[in-house]
Design an enzyme around this catalytic site. Sequence first.
Site, short mmCIF file in Angstrom:
data_model
loop_
_atom_site.label_atom_id
_atom_site.label_comp_id
_atom_site.label_asym_id
_atom_site.label_seq_id
_atom_site.Cartn_x
_atom_site.Cartn_y
_atom_site.Cartn_z
N HIS A 142 0.82 -1.22 0.00
CA HIS A 142 0.00 0.00 0.00
C HIS A 142 0.85 1.27 0.00
O HIS A 142 0.35 2.35 -0.31
CB HIS A 142 -0.99 0.00 1.17
CG HIS A 142 -0.42 0.30 2.51
ND1 HIS A 142 -0.14 -0.67 3.45
CD2 HIS A 142 -0.08 1.49 3.09
CE1 HIS A 142 0.34 -0.09 4.55
NE2 HIS A 142 0.39 1.21 4.35
N ASP A 186 0.10 -7.50 1.38
CA ASP A 186 0.56 -6.13 1.60
C ASP A 186 2.08 -6.04 1.62
O ASP A 186 2.67 -5.36 2.48
CB ASP A 186 -0.03 -5.54 2.88
CG ASP A 186 0.08 -4.01 2.91
OD1 ASP A 186 0.21 -3.41 1.82
OD2 ASP A 186 0.05 -3.43 4.01
N SER A 210 4.60 2.46 8.03
CA SER A 210 4.31 1.31 7.18
C SER A 210 5.53 0.88 6.38
O SER A 210 6.21 1.71 5.77
CB SER A 210 3.18 1.65 6.20
OG SER A 210 1.96 1.82 6.88
#
Length: 340
Positions: free
Chosen positions: A81, A114, A190
């Site tokens: 992402h 992811d 992230s």
Amino acid sequence: GCSGGDDESAPATTATKTVTVRDTAPVETAPAPDRTGSLSAAVERVLPSVVSVRTTTFGGGKGEASGVVLRRDGLILTNNHVVEGSTGVSIAFNDDVHTRPLKGTVIGTAPERDLAVIRVDATDLVPVELASSSALRLGDAVIAIGFPLGLGGPTVTSGIVSGLDRTIEGRNGDLTGLLQTDAAINPGNSGGPLVDRAGRLVGINTAGVRLAEAENIGFAIAIDEALPVIERISDAPPEAEAWLGISFSSVDSESAAVQLGLDSSLRGAAVTAVYPGGPGAEADLAVGDVIIAADDVPIRSARALQELIAEREVGDELDLELIDSRGPRLATVKLARRAP
């Protein structure tokens, strides 16, 4: 990207420690997590392997997230992402050697996990060392490192393993087998590493829960679960990966469908970006289109579409059933080789 960040031309934050280049240990030899080491020593050890992933998107949007060096020959791991929908990627380092950002190329993605692998033109990076995430126990100390909130340098938070084998809803379906931690994981963290007290990688930070009724709940992809996926997507030849030329996300709830002006029962994959010159643009796909079937196969989520595309080859034609607020229509897209 995950958060607003600095311009790509900004100098990279650097560490001031002597760096020893090492090879990442294979998963079968990864030791159990360290439970006794100094937190500051662990950070000092891993920081040269932590990178800032800076992205640009259509319309001039910019983001900054995190990543970790896997191999000295230029392989970097982050979240899917983070790079999804990006038009450019650059990597800034903390190794006191690469003092300017390097251009990154996304060479493989696994949206359903992811994960994404980026390559830069370098042969002297500092790969992270690994520990076995399957040996973690509830209460083990862990450290999260990354570049949250565009603050301009790496941020370190610490906590414990709060849960094992967790499942949460992701952008492309459920993410399973996750580590839960109370170490703060904020936007921009992230893709960064979750490490043990020896600075060895046990997970890839992927999400923090930010609800009024919840505090100190973050999640990371367990490295033991990630390594086979990383090997698959990093070793696959780029020409083997068919590409639709769009980014898409799941319409898998009543609220998501209603927000798009559609019937609450509709499910599918919503187009979130169309890349100029790509196959989607040539087929007149548009942001807001929802793909509900492909080659007569029902599509009820982004993951379902991703899995179908993975079964196709470059040059194949895909017949799509689309719907938007104006109604349904059909489109045929010729899959192309993924753009670098």
